[in-house]
Design an enzyme around this catalytic site. Structure first.
Site, PDB file in Angstrom:
ATOM      1  N   SER A 273      -0.282 -12.218  -8.684  1.00  0.00           N
ATOM      2  CA  SER A 273      -0.838 -11.961 -10.012  1.00  0.00           C
ATOM      3  C   SER A 273      -0.112 -12.839 -11.027  1.00  0.00           C
ATOM      4  O   SER A 273       1.074 -13.150 -10.852  1.00  0.00           O
ATOM      5  CB  SER A 273      -0.637 -10.491 -10.400  1.00  0.00           C
ATOM      6  OG  SER A 273      -1.001 -10.279 -11.750  1.00  0.00           O
TER       7      SER A 273
ATOM      8  N   TYR B  19       4.764  -3.189 -11.336  1.00  0.00           N
ATOM      9  CA  TYR B  19       3.706  -3.971 -10.670  1.00  0.00           C
ATOM     10  C   TYR B  19       4.042  -5.463 -10.729  1.00  0.00           C
ATOM     11  O   TYR B  19       3.970  -6.178  -9.725  1.00  0.00           O
ATOM     12  CB  TYR B  19       2.373  -3.679 -11.361  1.00  0.00           C
ATOM     13  CG  TYR B  19       1.220  -4.581 -10.969  1.00  0.00           C
ATOM     14  CD1 TYR B  19       0.491  -4.343  -9.809  1.00  0.00           C
ATOM     15  CD2 TYR B  19       0.853  -5.669 -11.769  1.00  0.00           C
ATOM     16  CE1 TYR B  19      -0.572  -5.167  -9.452  1.00  0.00           C
ATOM     17  CE2 TYR B  19      -0.203  -6.492 -11.424  1.00  0.00           C
ATOM     18  CZ  TYR B  19      -0.914  -6.238 -10.265  1.00  0.00           C
ATOM     19  OH  TYR B  19      -1.962  -7.052  -9.919  1.00  0.00           O
TER      20      TYR B  19
HETATM   21  P1  NAP Z   1      -9.323  -2.951  -6.533  1.00  0.00           P
HETATM   22  O1  NAP Z   1     -10.697  -3.264  -6.993  1.00  0.00           O
HETATM   23  O2  NAP Z   1      -8.598  -1.784  -7.119  1.00  0.00           O
HETATM   24  O3  NAP Z   1      -9.353  -2.787  -4.912  1.00  0.00           O
HETATM   25  C1  NAP Z   1      -8.183  -2.480  -4.240  1.00  0.00           C
HETATM   26  C2  NAP Z   1      -8.425  -2.585  -2.753  1.00  0.00           C
HETATM   27  O4  NAP Z   1      -7.181  -2.356  -2.075  1.00  0.00           O
HETATM   28  C3  NAP Z   1      -9.396  -1.556  -2.226  1.00  0.00           C
HETATM   29  O5  NAP Z   1     -10.167  -2.158  -1.199  1.00  0.00           O
HETATM   30  C4  NAP Z   1      -8.480  -0.476  -1.642  1.00  0.00           C
HETATM   31  O6  NAP Z   1      -9.087   0.295  -0.597  1.00  0.00           O
HETATM   32  C5  NAP Z   1      -7.375  -1.336  -1.095  1.00  0.00           C
HETATM   33  N1  NAP Z   1      -6.089  -0.679  -0.860  1.00  0.00           N
HETATM   34  C6  NAP Z   1      -5.276  -0.072  -1.756  1.00  0.00           C
HETATM   35  N2  NAP Z   1      -4.181   0.399  -1.130  1.00  0.00           N
HETATM   36  C7  NAP Z   1      -4.293   0.079   0.174  1.00  0.00           C
HETATM   37  C8  NAP Z   1      -3.501   0.318   1.337  1.00  0.00           C
HETATM   38  N3  NAP Z   1      -2.312   0.978   1.263  1.00  0.00           N
HETATM   39  N4  NAP Z   1      -3.942  -0.116   2.538  1.00  0.00           N
HETATM   40  C9  NAP Z   1      -5.124  -0.769   2.634  1.00  0.00           C
HETATM   41  N5  NAP Z   1      -5.918  -1.041   1.572  1.00  0.00           N
HETATM   42  C10 NAP Z   1      -5.502  -0.599   0.365  1.00  0.00           C
HETATM   43  O7  NAP Z   1      -8.343  -4.205  -6.734  1.00  0.00           O
HETATM   44  P2  NAP Z   1      -8.634  -5.737  -7.131  1.00  0.00           P
HETATM   45  O8  NAP Z   1      -8.666  -5.829  -8.597  1.00  0.00           O
HETATM   46  O9  NAP Z   1      -9.741  -6.285  -6.319  1.00  0.00           O
HETATM   47  O10 NAP Z   1      -7.247  -6.378  -6.674  1.00  0.00           O
HETATM   48  C11 NAP Z   1      -7.051  -7.061  -5.451  1.00  0.00           C
HETATM   49  C12 NAP Z   1      -5.719  -7.782  -5.513  1.00  0.00           C
HETATM   50  O11 NAP Z   1      -5.727  -8.687  -6.623  1.00  0.00           O
HETATM   51  C13 NAP Z   1      -4.524  -6.844  -5.743  1.00  0.00           C
HETATM   52  O12 NAP Z   1      -3.435  -7.261  -4.971  1.00  0.00           O
HETATM   53  C14 NAP Z   1      -4.211  -7.019  -7.229  1.00  0.00           C
HETATM   54  O13 NAP Z   1      -2.869  -6.770  -7.528  1.00  0.00           O
HETATM   55  C15 NAP Z   1      -4.582  -8.474  -7.427  1.00  0.00           C
HETATM   56  N6  NAP Z   1      -4.877  -8.807  -8.832  1.00  0.00           N
HETATM   57  C16 NAP Z   1      -5.953  -8.259  -9.475  1.00  0.00           C
HETATM   58  C17 NAP Z   1      -6.192  -8.600 -10.802  1.00  0.00           C
HETATM   59  C18 NAP Z   1      -7.344  -8.047 -11.590  1.00  0.00           C
HETATM   60  O14 NAP Z   1      -7.436  -8.341 -12.824  1.00  0.00           O
HETATM   61  N7  NAP Z   1      -8.254  -7.275 -10.979  1.00  0.00           N
HETATM   62  C19 NAP Z   1      -5.320  -9.484 -11.463  1.00  0.00           C
HETATM   63  C20 NAP Z   1      -4.246 -10.013 -10.778  1.00  0.00           C
HETATM   64  C21 NAP Z   1      -4.032  -9.664  -9.456  1.00  0.00           C
HETATM   65  P3  NAP Z   1     -10.014   1.617  -0.926  1.00  0.00           P
HETATM   66  O15 NAP Z   1     -11.320   1.096  -1.476  1.00  0.00           O
HETATM   67  O16 NAP Z   1     -10.166   2.270   0.408  1.00  0.00           O
HETATM   68  O17 NAP Z   1      -9.259   2.420  -1.928  1.00  0.00           O
END
Ligand code: NAP
Length: 250
Positions: A145, A159
């Site tokens: 991130s 985080y």
């Molecule tokens: P999201 O929409 O909240 O989705 C999170 C995903 O992670 C879901 O598929 C969830 O599964 C899964 N998950 C959570 N805990 C887990 C575990 N212990 N074991 C296996 N799966 C797990 O998140 P996102 O925004 O797509 O983020 C994806 C990545 O990008 C993350 O690492 C986040 O830190 C990074 N990121 C996101 C942003 C942003 O603005 N969105 C910015 C910077 C970085 P379930 O559906 O089963 O709950």
């Protein structure tokens, strides 16, 4: 049938992971969608991929737990073939908070899910990919991130610190396995439209902050997926131990 191009994407039931799974499928990869609990969402991503005529399995596993991670990789060995790309994407954040209000339990949870998962999955991948262990090489892409560099003050320093740890692991592991056929890189997304911001207590966070982004828009999950695919592909064959900031200039 075993495939030559096999990708495991952790946390692929929703958001960036789900979009990445669909993009890798378009590129001809057999895809393993990992998820924690949301079976309906995972099945719907799987169905969309199967309709593309590509092999796909969905495996429920908590990637912060070693037994689950071992089962995840063994399932992929058996059903798809040897993993060639690992995308460490699963991650969580918690409600926006001042640093002194972050509990020890919360700090532990964040590091377990965001850092331990990357460590455990990467270990299993290296055992299979490294030419030193008889593997054919491969690529690992860690979804970090921009918070790793901004520190996320007044929101989630825990985080941000976990993503900083992930970046350090990316660098060190990349150097350690560079001569063994494995490239390790990271993508640092900025503000991306996904459900993650609701877990931080502010579902509309991207829209509130988008005027601070030089490109004047929030990112889409597809923007991040494209960076991940490039880092996994032969197009980046001389790239390792580095990062793409997919953040619109932020
Ligand atoms: P999201 O929409 O909240 O989705 C999170 C995903 O992670 C879901 O598929 C969830 O599964 C899964 N998950 C959570 N805990 C887990 C575990 N212990 N074991 C296996 N799966 C797990 O998140 P996102 O925004 O797509 O983020 C994806 C990545 O990008 C993350 O690492 C986040 O830190 C990074 N990121 C996101 C942003 C942003 O603005 N969105 C910015 C910077 C970085 P379930 O559906 O089963 O709950």
């Amino acid at each position: 049938m075993k495939s030559e191009k096999v990708v495991i994407i952790t946390g692929a039931s929703r958001g960036i992971g789900a979009e990445t799974a669909k993009l890798f499928a378009e590129d001809g990869y057999a895809v393993c969608i990992n998820y924690l609990s949301n079976s309906d969402a995972a099945e719907s991503v799987k169905e969309a991929i199967l309709q593309q005529g590509v092999q796909c399995i969905a495996v429920k596993a908590d990637v912060s737990v070693s037994k689950d991670v071992e089962r995840l990789f063994e399932t992929v060995d058996r059903e798809l073939g040897c993993v060639s790309v690992l995308v460490n994407n699963a991650g969580i954040l918690k409600t926006q908070s001042r640093f002194e209000d972050i509990s020890e339990e919360r700090f532990g949870d964040i590091f377990r899910v965001n850092v331990m998962s990357c460590f455990l999955c990467s270990k299993e991948a290296v055992k299979r990919m490294s030419v030193k262990h008889g593997g054919l090489g491969g690529a690992i892409v860690n979804v970090s991130s921009r918070a790793a560099q901004t520190g996320s003050p007044n929101e989630y320093v825990d985080y941000a610190a976990s993503k900083g740890a992930m970046d350090t692991m990316t660098k060190g592991l990349a150097m350690e396995v560079a001569a063994e056929g494995i490239r390790v890189n990271g993508v640092r997304p900025g503000l991306i439209y996904t459900e993650m911001h609701a877990s931080g207590g502010e579902a509309a966070r991207v829209d509130r902050l988008k005027t601070k982004i030089p490109m004047q828009r929030g990112g889409e999950a597809r923007d991040v997926a494209e960076s991940i695919l490039w880092l996994a592909s032969e197009k980046s064959s001389f790239v390792t131990g580095t990062f793409i900031d997919t953040s619109g200039g932020l």
